[in-house]
Motif scaffolding. Sequence first.
Motif, mmCIF file in Angstrom:
data_model
loop_
_atom_site.group_PDB
_atom_site.id
_atom_site.type_symbol
_atom_site.label_atom_id
_atom_site.label_comp_id
_atom_site.label_asym_id
_atom_site.label_seq_id
_atom_site.Cartn_x
_atom_site.Cartn_y
_atom_site.Cartn_z
ATOM 1 N N GLU A 100 1.720 -50.090 -65.689
ATOM 2 C CA GLU A 100 1.820 -50.840 -66.961
ATOM 3 C C GLU A 100 2.235 -49.934 -68.128
ATOM 4 O O GLU A 100 2.769 -50.412 -69.126
ATOM 5 N N THR A 101 2.006 -48.615 -67.996
ATOM 6 C CA THR A 101 2.444 -47.680 -69.044
ATOM 7 C C THR A 101 3.966 -47.708 -69.174
ATOM 8 O O THR A 101 4.508 -47.636 -70.275
ATOM 9 N N LEU A 102 4.650 -47.838 -68.026
ATOM 10 C CA LEU A 102 6.120 -47.772 -68.037
ATOM 11 C C LEU A 102 6.780 -49.133 -68.209
ATOM 12 O O LEU A 102 7.939 -49.218 -68.603
ATOM 13 N N THR A 103 6.038 -50.211 -67.924
ATOM 14 C CA THR A 103 6.633 -51.556 -67.941
ATOM 15 C C THR A 103 7.075 -51.953 -69.349
ATOM 16 O O THR A 103 6.348 -51.746 -70.318
ATOM 17 N N GLY A 104 8.276 -52.517 -69.421
ATOM 18 C CA GLY A 104 8.761 -53.088 -70.690
ATOM 19 C C GLY A 104 9.237 -52.068 -71.704
ATOM 20 O O GLY A 104 9.385 -52.386 -72.877
ATOM 21 N N LYS A 105 9.496 -50.821 -71.281
ATOM 22 C CA LYS A 105 9.932 -49.800 -72.245
ATOM 23 C C LYS A 105 11.413 -49.444 -72.094
ATOM 24 O O LYS A 105 11.980 -48.766 -72.922
ATOM 25 N N ASP A 118 0.911 -49.801 -53.213
ATOM 26 C CA ASP A 118 -0.478 -50.064 -53.623
ATOM 27 C C ASP A 118 -1.430 -49.466 -52.586
ATOM 28 O O ASP A 118 -1.433 -49.863 -51.425
ATOM 29 N N GLN A 119 -2.220 -48.479 -53.017
ATOM 30 C CA GLN A 119 -3.165 -47.831 -52.106
ATOM 31 C C GLN A 119 -4.568 -48.412 -52.273
ATOM 32 O O GLN A 119 -5.562 -47.764 -51.971
ATOM 33 N N GLY A 120 -4.640 -49.611 -52.830
ATOM 34 C CA GLY A 120 -5.942 -50.245 -53.017
ATOM 35 C C GLY A 120 -6.666 -49.735 -54.248
ATOM 36 O O GLY A 120 -7.863 -49.936 -54.417
ATOM 37 N N GLY A 121 -5.945 -49.058 -55.122
ATOM 38 C CA GLY A 121 -6.561 -48.563 -56.360
ATOM 39 C C GLY A 121 -5.714 -48.984 -57.544
ATOM 40 O O GLY A 121 -5.369 -50.152 -57.690
ATOM 41 N N GLU A 122 -5.324 -48.004 -58.356
ATOM 42 C CA GLU A 122 -4.485 -48.320 -59.514
ATOM 43 C C GLU A 122 -3.033 -48.509 -59.069
ATOM 44 O O GLU A 122 -2.574 -47.864 -58.130
ATOM 45 N N LEU A 123 -2.314 -49.381 -59.775
ATOM 46 C CA LEU A 123 -0.884 -49.554 -59.503
ATOM 47 C C LEU A 123 -0.132 -48.469 -60.265
ATOM 48 O O LEU A 123 -0.260 -48.353 -61.492
ATOM 49 N N LEU A 124 0.656 -47.678 -59.533
ATOM 50 C CA LEU A 124 1.288 -46.506 -60.131
ATOM 51 C C LEU A 124 2.804 -46.546 -59.965
ATOM 52 O O LEU A 124 3.330 -47.169 -59.046
ATOM 53 N N SER A 125 3.490 -45.854 -60.866
ATOM 54 C CA SER A 125 4.945 -45.678 -60.758
ATOM 55 C C SER A 125 5.277 -44.231 -61.070
ATOM 56 O O SER A 125 4.589 -43.593 -61.877
ATOM 57 N N LEU A 126 6.363 -43.743 -60.462
ATOM 58 C CA LEU A 126 6.839 -42.404 -60.807
ATOM 59 C C LEU A 126 7.458 -42.455 -62.194
ATOM 60 O O LEU A 126 8.112 -43.438 -62.541
ATOM 61 N N ARG A 127 7.282 -41.380 -62.959
ATOM 62 C CA ARG A 127 7.817 -41.419 -64.335
ATOM 63 C C ARG A 127 9.344 -41.497 -64.312
ATOM 64 O O ARG A 127 10.000 -40.872 -63.470
ATOM 65 N N VAL A 366 4.941 -45.089 -79.823
ATOM 66 C CA VAL A 366 3.525 -44.656 -79.757
ATOM 67 C C VAL A 366 2.614 -45.830 -80.135
ATOM 68 O O VAL A 366 1.567 -46.049 -79.510
ATOM 69 N N GLY A 367 3.052 -46.630 -81.125
ATOM 70 C CA GLY A 367 2.276 -47.791 -81.567
ATOM 71 C C GLY A 367 2.034 -48.802 -80.457
ATOM 72 O O GLY A 367 1.023 -49.509 -80.447
ATOM 73 N N MET A 368 2.980 -48.864 -79.476
ATOM 74 C CA MET A 368 2.815 -49.794 -78.339
ATOM 75 C C MET A 368 1.574 -49.447 -77.516
ATOM 76 O O MET A 368 1.005 -50.290 -76.841
ATOM 77 N N PHE A 369 1.187 -48.167 -77.529
ATOM 78 C CA PHE A 369 0.041 -47.730 -76.726
ATOM 79 C C PHE A 369 -1.256 -47.678 -77.532
ATOM 80 O O PHE A 369 -2.328 -47.519 -76.967
ATOM 81 N N ASP A 370 -1.139 -47.739 -78.857
ATOM 82 C CA ASP A 370 -2.337 -47.599 -79.682
ATOM 83 C C ASP A 370 -3.006 -48.957 -79.832
ATOM 84 O O ASP A 370 -2.356 -49.939 -80.188
ATOM 85 N N PRO A 371 -4.337 -49.035 -79.555
ATOM 86 C CA PRO A 371 -5.030 -50.332 -79.640
ATOM 87 C C PRO A 371 -4.869 -50.987 -81.016
ATOM 88 O O PRO A 371 -4.803 -52.206 -81.133
ATOM 89 N N LYS A 372 -4.790 -50.160 -82.072
ATOM 90 C CA LYS A 372 -4.646 -50.729 -83.424
ATOM 91 C C LYS A 372 -3.184 -50.764 -83.857
ATOM 92 O O LYS A 372 -2.882 -51.065 -85.013
#
Length: 504
Positions: A100-105, A118-127, A366-372
């Motif tokens: 989700e960090t990389l999605t939509g950027k 999917d290894q049954g944990g977090e969904l990951l992508s290579l940078r 950066v604002g896309m990742f900041d909760p505020k």
Amino acid sequence: MAAEAAAAAVREQAEAVRRLKQDEAEPERIAKEVAKLLEMKAQLGGEEGKHKFVLKTPKGTRDYSPKQMAIRERVFTAIINCFKRHGAEVIDTPVFELKETLTGKYGEDSKLIYDLKDQGGELLSLRYDLTVPFARYLAMNKITNIKRYHIAKVYRRDNPAMTRGRYREFYQCDFDIAGQFDPMIPDAECLKIVHEILSDLQLGDFLIKVNDRRILDGMFAVCGVPDSKFRTICSSVDKLDKVPWEEVKNEMVGEKGLSPEAADRIGEYVQLHGGLDLIEQLLQDPKLSQNKLAKEGLGDMKLLFEYLTLFGITGKISFDLSLARGLDYYTGVIYEAVLLQQENDHVEDPVSVGSVAGGGRYDGLVGMFDPKGRKVPCVGVSIGIERIFSILEQRVEASEEKIRTTETQVLVASAQKKLLEERLKLISELWDAGIKAEILYKKNPKLLNQLQYCEETGIPLVAIVGEQELKDGVVKLRVVATREEVNIRRENLIEEIRMRTSQL
């Protein structure tokens, strides 16, 4: 009998996979069937498996030989020295990120992201690049001010053109300035860095094209492009360096549903390029000057060119309205450096052989990742190391220049038998003093073989120990290139080697 049936089943499954690929089926479905095929092959195992095994690197990747690494190290050193000269710190981030960090950027390029199974944990992508991880790093650590560089591998499921330096796994060298500063000063420094690196590497003539996302968006607005189509039309314009305007226009009208009139109006603008004079001309343009975004962008572009004039680099900079850079996160100035190739003396315009650096301002990422949603303005540049490396490698091949793959300063040799102990004692002294030294791994090597080894690997000096030299407390130092030999007192040897190799 069972083995034959299993082999037949493998062939059948391979055929099924081929058909799916031919019919361009869903990637997930193809992947599933490929996995099944691999499993069947593994079970078949035995002689069959051994016989079919092909030794190769995966598509879009490559190994680097010592010679290639020597060229690469040289390039990295030049780039890092430049980044450090401009006061940058260095960071590193994981090679994979949360999906989700990389999605939509990345806009239309998102389809090139490598998702991990999917290894049954977090969904990951290579940078996919180093910019989005950098923005995540800033937001996560609440950093509002940093000048950093980051050199690391990134991954793209692209169709590789490996001769032109396009790969699925490749290095990026990024320099970014994050923080609230007065307009265009950091942006001008990024362009100065590109200019310094490309000049330093002596790649030949280059041009840095500059534009601004706000000018582009303003231009789209006054040409009648609906807001919802800005980004998709932007990625069409981005192809103008590779394909002619007619093709781009057909894509805009045919595939993306833009009206031919709007496309023609865009065509008038995107074929313009120049310097301060063009900026002044556009500031007077009856349509563009009425658009708030375009006016802001042009004002900043004028300021940028004033700073670049002070840096003395405007000769290599072109304000180019066709430059779009397809990534979604840019918000202001964008730039791309291309190498120019003089095809022959009769050609007026030099031909571009591809982009070797690119970047721009991305104030919202950066604002896309900041909760505020707190924004940290950023501007940066990425040096296309693979393309540069490709060019330098071809140049070395063509010139047959001899590249040293080691930095050994001296070979410790002996002219007679039974001197291994003395060689080991001497080389140990040299290593302890920080001298780069080698010996041949033989008890009694022939002197000729030892000298030949130096010729082949480019080692400049040979320290020869012999019985007479040991008695006299000296070492015979031989210069490989001139074959000159001098006796040096043992206690002065380290100093002598340092002095002689510092001049090389």
